[in-house]
Write an enzyme that holds these catalytic residues in place. Structure first.
Site, short mmCIF file in Angstrom:
data_model
loop_
_atom_site.label_atom_id
_atom_site.label_comp_id
_atom_site.label_asym_id
_atom_site.label_seq_id
_atom_site.Cartn_x
_atom_site.Cartn_y
_atom_site.Cartn_z
N HIS A 97 0.82 -1.21 0.00
CA HIS A 97 0.00 0.00 0.00
C HIS A 97 0.85 1.26 0.00
O HIS A 97 0.62 2.20 -0.77
CB HIS A 97 -0.94 0.00 1.22
CG HIS A 97 -1.73 1.26 1.35
ND1 HIS A 97 -1.33 2.30 2.17
CD2 HIS A 97 -2.88 1.65 0.76
CE1 HIS A 97 -2.21 3.28 2.07
NE2 HIS A 97 -3.16 2.91 1.23
N CYS A 122 35.75 2.23 -23.00
CA CYS A 122 34.83 2.42 -21.87
C CYS A 122 35.57 3.18 -20.78
O CYS A 122 36.48 2.66 -20.15
CB CYS A 122 34.31 1.07 -21.35
SG CYS A 122 35.58 -0.17 -21.08
#
Length: 814
Positions: free
Chosen positions: A433, A764
């Protein structure tokens, strides 16, 4: 369809009957008609129409009484709201059914389960509001569900309670906030056969990643017993993630399995007057996944079928929120509810808001962690609601901007949750919830923290960050952060492919919407360190070490897995697969582990297997480990994980990369070990890249190129080895520069050699994004790809566009 009916069969309802049966019931009826023939199982039932609700209100002359209670009431005053809501619900619960309506209800009830079973066979009584298809009318848990209802009197009482739930405090507040008339909405009730998940399993599933909006995943949360505890957030459930495109192709792409604590479960009650009760789960249940792989894949397939059907029905993409249950008696899986997801499906895909903490030393300020909900950051004052019950919630002085801290949230708290800048709970998972409401409100939440109410005190100043992956961080004090808006459609088109360096699988889905051409570097070390959390050889050999503390740690670590080896292989495969799934079908280059001895030594059990080295940076690391008798068995598990990802899951976009390989002969030795454990270059399209970070890789590039499919330049190590310095030493840090002419000459030579040999070459590292002149150098040299961290992606793309424009202008002039 006749609107003046009290009841109708669930299978009679369809998606066009929302005004008569409500959104949930219309969806269930539609699925019974259309999807049951496709194998999707849905429990049968009957419906009380919204006509029944309005007739009940009219028969008991409640319309004017309810209007009188609400007229002129200051609903923003929580005390007044609580009083008004209580009076209205009491009026409805004390009402009576007309004889005709009651008889029709009981006739339908007897037909559903048999009159002889009314006192022994339970049914589920579910509310379904007629405005549930409105985009804004999606607050979690506004109407109620009652489980294991037995007997005529109890059924009629449960139906009236469902009618009354249309006037819970939260529902009244919500309609007032959106100026939606209280009598412009009706309520329908579904009385449905109970799935015996009280002795089985239940949960929720989404056909979209609820945090990132990633479209290609099914997210499943599950636990033992009835499903209410998951929705309430009382427990930490198991979580499973399945990649949709490859499931459709017949693979078994379970890319994540997380074992939840599953502290309690809800079962049928044996107590007089009670329908259900909550008990503690056994230690075995807590340590065991609630679904097996076959059930996970079947459920994911059904969720995809439901999504595909509603997408076609609505004429646009329609991700779904599904509730499911496994009958513990028959073993049969059922879908018990399905509704459209209403958060990410309404967002603009091209607009991205990025939050980033500015403090590099923030790790020293971490006071709590949990499961991140959303990707935002907020700072504020703690308001700890420990011990505050439903009845006294209106008495607290909760100020706008306060950070709510609680054991778990309750639907009745929603009027004050709207004031919170962030929410933190001890319990709950991503579909509880608190998580659902936080997404609705657009505020960050961290759930499943275990002890937030003990650590955080009212008045504390804290910062809540959900912008750092799946783990939410709570920092002491107000920490500076930035918020940036990005429009992906405004990014320029460039010729040089830009890829991403993804360290953590937790962030992969969040960046999947960026137009990257894949992943240029995914490090296994991060997964081993943060997911597996144990030295691989210690994992395999701990029983011979006579270290009881270590063995106890490992036994807790591998809970839910068959054995130590299976644990390592599966955990590593999930980490790799999650990254590969996010960027599928683009290439994802996964670098085999490259821990140095000092790094491995510090892992649990590492001291038994790691030698002391004077300079670990150039010692026993990378390729030299893989064929060593002292580590070969551990490397074998890495190979098996890659094989599982590519062959079982179908993620054949995974490319493997070998780091710190000093000689061609060493490369061939690694290939022999890889083949021994089921990986062979070229077989099933497997590509192997070499991390070009040792000068010998460049000097002998033509020889290496004969045995690989590509180079990826590791500029950090290449720079330190070309310049002869230790990049970890502050004494020579000022000399470290990857733009040094010697380093650039090495890179230039490698690119030329790779082009000549016909193999790919990329880089990279941060250099191209930090230094435009370095990026220009790489583009001019003809680099095939540049891979950068996500926070540098936008900047790098724009920089490369400027460079390409300059180069194009020069070419035109020539």
């Amino acid at each position: 369809m006749n609107g003046n009916r009290f009841t109708m069969g669930l299978i009679e309802a369809s998606i066009g009957d929302i005004d008569l049966v409500g959104g949930k019931n219309a969806s269930l009826g539609e699925m019974l008609q259309q999807l049951a023939p496709l194998g999707v199982k849905i429990p049968d039932g009957f419906i009380l129409t919204s006509y029944s609700y309005f007739q009940f209100i009219n028969d008991n002359q409640l319309d004017q009484k309810i209007r009188g209670i609400l007229e002129g009431a200051n609903i923003d005053d929580l005390k007044i709201l609580t009083s008004c809501g209580g009076k209205i619900r009491e009026l409805i619960q004390n009402g009576t059914f007309s004889q005709a309506m009651e008889q029709e209800i009981l006739n339908a009830y007897g037909k559903l389960i048999g009159t002889e079973n009314m006192d022994t066979m339970g049914v589920a009584v579910r509310s379904s509001a007629t405005a549930e298809d409105l985009p804004d009318a999606s607050f979690a848990g506004q109407q109620d569900t009652y489980l294991n209802i037995r007997g005529e009197r109890n059924l009629l009482s449960a139906i009236k309670n469902c009618f009354a739930s249309l006037f819970t405090d939260r529902a009244i507040s919500y309609r007032e906030a959106f100026n939606f008339g209280h009598f412009n909405i009706g309520l329908s009730v579904c009385v449905q056969q109970m799935v015996r998940s009280d002795v089985g399993v239940s949960g929720v599933a989404f056909s979209i990643d609820t945090e990132s909006g990633f479209k290609d995943a099914v997210i499943i949360n599950g636990s033992y017993g009835l499903g209410e505890l998951i929705v309430q957030g009382t427990i930490n459930p198991d979580e499973f993630i399945v990649h949709k495109p490859l499931l459709k192709k017949g693979f078994a792409p379970i890319v994540e399995k997380k074992l939840g604590k599953k502290q309690q479960k809800m079962i049928y009650s044996v107590q007089r007057g009670e329908t259900v009760e909550v008990i503690d789960t056994s230690s075995l249940e807590s340590a065991t996944f609630c679904l097996n792989n076959e059930q996970i894949l079947l459920l994911a397939n059904w969720v995809m079928i439901i999504e595909d059907y509603y997408t076609k029905l609505k004429g646009k993409w329609c991700p779904m929120d599904v509730e499911w249950a496994v009958d513990g008696v028959s073993g049969q899986l059922y879908i018990v509810q399905a509704r459209p997801e209403t958060i990410h499906s309404l967002k603009k895909a091209d607009c991205i808001t990025e939050y980033k903490i500015n403090d590099d030393n923030r790790n020293q300020s971490i006071v709590l962690t949990g499961i991140a909900v959303g990707d935002k950051i907020a700072s504020g004052r703690v308001h700890n609601l420990k011990g505050v019950g439903k009845q006294s919630i209106h008495e607290i002085n909760f100020l706008p901007g306060d950070i709510m801290v609680a054991e778990m949230t309750d639907p009745d708290w929603e009027p004050i949750m709207k004031k919170a800048s962030a929410i933190i709970t001890n319990k709950g998972g991503r579909t509880c919830h608190a998580a659902i409401v936080a997404r609705e409100l657009g505020v960050p939440a961290i759930v499943g923290c275990d002890n937030a109410t003990e650590i955080l005190h009212t008045g504390d100043e804290i910062t809540v960050s959900c912008a750092e992956g799946e783990t939410g961080m709570v920092y002491n004090g107000r920490i500076s952060f930035t918020k940036k808006e990005h429009n992906l459609s405004a990014l320029p088109q460039i010729d040089t492919p830009v890829m991403m360096n993804i360290g953590s699988p937790d962030i992969a889905f969040h960046y999947a919407s960026y137009p990257a051409k894949g992943v240029g570097l995914a490090r296994e070390e991060f997964i081993i360190n943060n997911y597996i959390k144990i030295h691989p050889m210690a994992l395999l050999k701990h029983q011979s070490l006579e270290d009881e503390e270590l063995s106890s740690y490992i036994h807790k670590l591998i809970a839910g897995y068959e054995n130590e080896e299976t644990y390592f292989i599966e955990k590593l495969s999930y980490g790799i697969a999650k990254i590969a799934a996010a960027y599928h079908p683009n290439k994802v280059i996964v670098r085999f582990s490259d821990f140095k001895t000092n790094e491995y030594y510090n892992m649990p059990g590492g001291k038994y297997f790691e030698p002391g080295e004077e300079n670990p940076m150039i010692g026993w690391r990378g390729a030299s480990r893989y064929y060593s008798a002292a580590y070969k068995e551990a490397f074998g598990m890495e190979c098996k994980a890659i094989k599982k990802v590519r062959e079982t899951m179908g993620l054949d976009n995974v490319v493997v990369m070998i780091p710190f390989c000093r000689t061609v002969n060493e490369l061939l030795k690694v290939y022999d070990v890889m083949e021994e454990f089921g990986l062979k270059r070229g077989e099933d399209g497997l590509e192997v890249y070499l991390m070009a970070e040792v000068p010998s890789n460049v000097i002998l590039a033509d020889q290496f190129a004969q045995h690989i499919d590509g180079f990826s330049i590791g500029s950090n190590d290449l720079t330190q080895l070309v310049l002869g310095l230790d990049r970890d030493s502050s004494l020579v840090a000022e000399l470290y520069n990857e733009r040094n002419e010697a380093v650039k000459m090495m890179i230039s030579n490698l690119i030329k050699s790779a082009k000549k040999a016909g193999v790919k070459v990329g880089i990279c590292g941060q250099g191209p994004s930090d230094y435009p002149d370095f990026a220009q150098f790489l583009v001019e040299e003809g680099i095939d790809s540049i891979s950068v961290t996500p926070d540098s992606f936008m900047k790098t793309v724009n920089a490369i566009k400027e460079i390409e424009n300059k180069l194009a202008a020069v070419t035109v002039e020539i």
